[in-house]
Design a protein around this motif. Structure first.
Motif, PDB file in Angstrom:
ATOM      1  N   GLU A  66       0.834  -1.196   0.000  1.00 41.59           N
ATOM      2  CA  GLU A  66       0.000   0.000   0.000  1.00 41.59           C
ATOM      3  C   GLU A  66       0.873   1.252   0.000  1.00 41.59           C
ATOM      4  O   GLU A  66       1.814   1.365   0.795  1.00 41.59           O
ATOM      5  N   LEU A  67       0.561   2.184  -0.904  1.00 43.38           N
ATOM      6  CA  LEU A  67       1.267   3.461  -0.917  1.00 43.38           C
ATOM      7  C   LEU A  67       0.698   4.336   0.194  1.00 43.38           C
ATOM      8  O   LEU A  67      -0.506   4.551   0.268  1.00 43.38           O
ATOM      9  N   LEU A  68       1.585   4.829   1.046  1.00 51.57           N
ATOM     10  CA  LEU A  68       1.184   5.618   2.205  1.00 51.57           C
ATOM     11  C   LEU A  68       1.550   7.092   2.072  1.00 51.57           C
ATOM     12  O   LEU A  68       1.055   7.921   2.830  1.00 51.57           O
ATOM     13  N   GLY A  69       2.434   7.409   1.128  1.00 50.23           N
ATOM     14  CA  GLY A  69       2.844   8.789   0.956  1.00 50.23           C
ATOM     15  C   GLY A  69       3.609   8.975  -0.334  1.00 50.23           C
ATOM     16  O   GLY A  69       4.015   8.001  -0.973  1.00 50.23           O
ATOM     17  N   THR A  93       1.334  12.526   3.015  1.00 51.55           N
ATOM     18  CA  THR A  93       1.104  11.179   3.531  1.00 51.55           C
ATOM     19  C   THR A  93      -0.378  11.002   3.799  1.00 51.55           C
ATOM     20  O   THR A  93      -1.098  11.963   4.095  1.00 51.55           O
ATOM     21  N   SER A  94      -0.805   9.773   3.707  1.00 53.03           N
ATOM     22  CA  SER A  94      -2.193   9.436   4.004  1.00 53.03           C
ATOM     23  C   SER A  94      -2.510   9.862   5.431  1.00 53.03           C
ATOM     24  O   SER A  94      -1.702   9.678   6.346  1.00 53.03           O
ATOM     25  N   LYS A 100       3.739   8.955  11.881  1.00 50.74           N
ATOM     26  CA  LYS A 100       4.364   7.643  12.053  1.00 50.74           C
ATOM     27  C   LYS A 100       5.705   7.522  11.349  1.00 50.74           C
ATOM     28  O   LYS A 100       6.204   6.432  11.146  1.00 50.74           O
ATOM     29  N   GLY A 101       6.271   8.648  10.934  1.00 44.31           N
ATOM     30  CA  GLY A 101       7.613   8.639  10.363  1.00 44.31           C
ATOM     31  C   GLY A 101       7.690   8.553   8.852  1.00 44.31           C
ATOM     32  O   GLY A 101       8.787   8.531   8.294  1.00 44.31           O
ATOM     33  N   ILE A 102       6.562   8.529   8.177  1.00 43.25           N
ATOM     34  CA  ILE A 102       6.587   8.380   6.720  1.00 43.25           C
ATOM     35  C   ILE A 102       7.068   9.668   6.053  1.00 43.25           C
ATOM     36  O   ILE A 102       7.893   9.632   5.134  1.00 43.25           O
ATOM     37  N   GLY A 103       6.586  10.816   6.518  1.00 44.28           N
ATOM     38  CA  GLY A 103       7.048  12.086   5.961  1.00 44.28           C
ATOM     39  C   GLY A 103       8.550  12.246   6.119  1.00 44.28           C
ATOM     40  O   GLY A 103       9.249  12.623   5.181  1.00 44.28           O
ATOM     41  N   ARG A 104       9.053  11.931   7.304  1.00 44.47           N
ATOM     42  CA  ARG A 104      10.496  12.022   7.555  1.00 44.47           C
ATOM     43  C   ARG A 104      11.250  11.072   6.630  1.00 44.47           C
ATOM     44  O   ARG A 104      12.289  11.435   6.060  1.00 44.47           O
TER      45      ARG A 104
END
Length: 153
Positions: A66-69, A93-94, A100-104
């Motif tokens: 799944e793509l989250l960002g 990001t979604s 949860k650290g995805i943007g970083r």
């Protein structure tokens, strides 16, 4: 975020999962309904990611298929440096996985690509009301102090 997050280049089969993220990003900045981007702009943006002559690139954050960002960035010349500069243009990001650290991880992915391209800096802008994102940005970069001016035609 669990350890199964992968930051990778977008691929053509990602389009069906990329598009809702792209639309979410645009909606966040008020581009929806009557003010939505024209479909041709979205189509051209997508096409540019796969054109070797374009300086525009895309990374996605994926977990469990799944793509989250997403993040889109481009390389350009500067009058103040010999090496290219990297502009991180879009980051999203979604909503379900924010904080949860995805943007970083996506920003770090751009940093890695910029280093590989020989860039001396990465920069971006955000709206002054985007306080949540700015909490992250203040941890991974420094504010330049510059104010953006623009003229639309």
């Amino acid at each position: 975020m669990s350890g199964d997050l992968t930051i990778r280049f977008v691929t053509r089969p990602d389009h069906t999962q990329w598009l809702p993220l792209w639309e979410g990003y645009n909606a966040f900045y008020g581009r929806f309904g009557a003010t939505a981007l024209a479909p041709e702009i979205t189509a051209m943006t997508w096409a540019r990611f796969f054109d070797a002559y374009e300086p525009v690139h895309a990374l996605v954050g994926e977990s469990g298929g799944e793509l989250l960002g997403l993040t889109h960035y481009l390389f350009h010349r500067s009058t103040t440096a010999i090496e290219p500069t990297c502009y991180l243009q879009d980051l999203f990001t979604s909503a379900a996985v924010r904080g949860k650290g995805i943007g970083r991880a996506l920003i770090n992915g751009v940093y890695e690509q910029a280093k590989l391209a020989g860039c001396s800096r990465v920069y971006w802008q955000t709206h002054e009301t985007n306080h949540t994102a700015m909490q992250l940005y203040d941890k991974v970069a420094e504010r330049s102090g510059f104010v953006v001016y623009r003229k639309l035609f």
